[in-house]
Scaffold this motif. Structure first.
Motif, PDB file in Angstrom:
ATOM      1  N   LEU A   4      39.037  35.192  43.091  1.00 34.42           N
ATOM      2  CA  LEU A   4      38.568  35.341  41.722  1.00 34.42           C
ATOM      3  C   LEU A   4      38.545  33.987  41.012  1.00 34.42           C
ATOM      4  N   ALA A   8      35.264  32.322  39.327  1.00 33.62           N
ATOM      5  CA  ALA A   8      35.276  32.108  37.872  1.00 33.62           C
ATOM      6  C   ALA A   8      35.486  30.647  37.500  1.00 33.62           C
ATOM      7  N   ARG A  11      38.957  29.814  35.838  1.00 31.44           N
ATOM      8  CA  ARG A  11      39.242  30.222  34.453  1.00 31.44           C
ATOM      9  C   ARG A  11      39.251  31.750  34.414  1.00 31.44           C
ATOM     10  N   ILE A  12      40.422  32.330  34.669  1.00 25.85           N
ATOM     11  CA  ILE A  12      40.557  33.782  34.794  1.00 25.85           C
ATOM     12  C   ILE A  12      41.117  34.354  33.505  1.00 25.85           C
ATOM     13  N   THR A  13      40.416  35.329  32.956  1.00 30.16           N
ATOM     14  CA  THR A  13      40.917  36.057  31.794  1.00 30.16           C
ATOM     15  C   THR A  13      41.367  37.443  32.250  1.00 30.16           C
ATOM     16  N   LYS A  15      40.431  40.278  31.014  1.00 28.66           N
ATOM     17  CA  LYS A  15      39.244  41.128  31.071  1.00 28.66           C
ATOM     18  C   LYS A  15      38.464  40.905  32.365  1.00 28.66           C
ATOM     19  N   LEU A  16      38.279  39.657  32.743  1.00 30.33           N
ATOM     20  CA  LEU A  16      37.563  39.332  33.963  1.00 30.33           C
ATOM     21  C   LEU A  16      38.292  39.893  35.182  1.00 30.33           C
ATOM     22  N   ALA A  17      39.601  39.773  35.206  1.00 29.58           N
ATOM     23  CA  ALA A  17      40.390  40.289  36.325  1.00 29.58           C
ATOM     24  C   ALA A  17      40.311  41.814  36.396  1.00 29.58           C
ATOM     25  N   ARG A  18      40.336  42.494  35.253  1.00 30.71           N
ATOM     26  CA  ARG A  18      40.212  43.954  35.248  1.00 30.71           C
ATOM     27  C   ARG A  18      38.867  44.382  35.818  1.00 30.71           C
ATOM     28  N   GLU A  19      37.809  43.682  35.460  1.00 34.42           N
ATOM     29  CA  GLU A  19      36.489  43.999  35.997  1.00 34.42           C
ATOM     30  C   GLU A  19      36.428  43.731  37.498  1.00 34.42           C
ATOM     31  N   PHE A  20      36.976  42.627  37.947  1.00 35.11           N
ATOM     32  CA  PHE A  20      36.957  42.236  39.349  1.00 35.11           C
ATOM     33  C   PHE A  20      37.726  43.226  40.216  1.00 35.11           C
ATOM     34  N   TYR A  48      43.843  32.104  29.086  1.00 39.43           N
ATOM     35  CA  TYR A  48      43.232  32.230  30.402  1.00 39.43           C
ATOM     36  C   TYR A  48      44.191  31.607  31.406  1.00 39.43           C
TER      37      TYR A  48
END
Length: 58
Positions: A4, A8, A11-13, A15-20, A48
């Motif tokens: 991830l 990305a 730069r992991i947020t 929200k991004l991790a939940r989607e991934f 982040y």
């Protein structure tokens, strides 16, 4: 988390991790963040995470 971070541009947020990972639970992602080799940047909603193995590259 490494994959991830690569996707990305390190730069992991939350929200991004939940989607991934396909989850709606921010608590699950929070626990993953705590166990992974990540460095937190920023505060609150602007926070982040960066993977430590990629910091010098990305």
């Amino acid at each position: 988390m490494f994959d991830l971070a690569l996707l990305a541009e390190n730069r992991i947020t939350n929200k991004l991790a939940r989607e991934f990972f396909g989850t709606d639970s921010s608590e699950v992602i929070k626990k993953l963040f705590q166990r992974a080799p990540l460095v937190r940047k920023g505060n609150n909603k602007g926070a982040y995470y960066k993977h430590v193995d990629l910091i010098k590259y990305l």
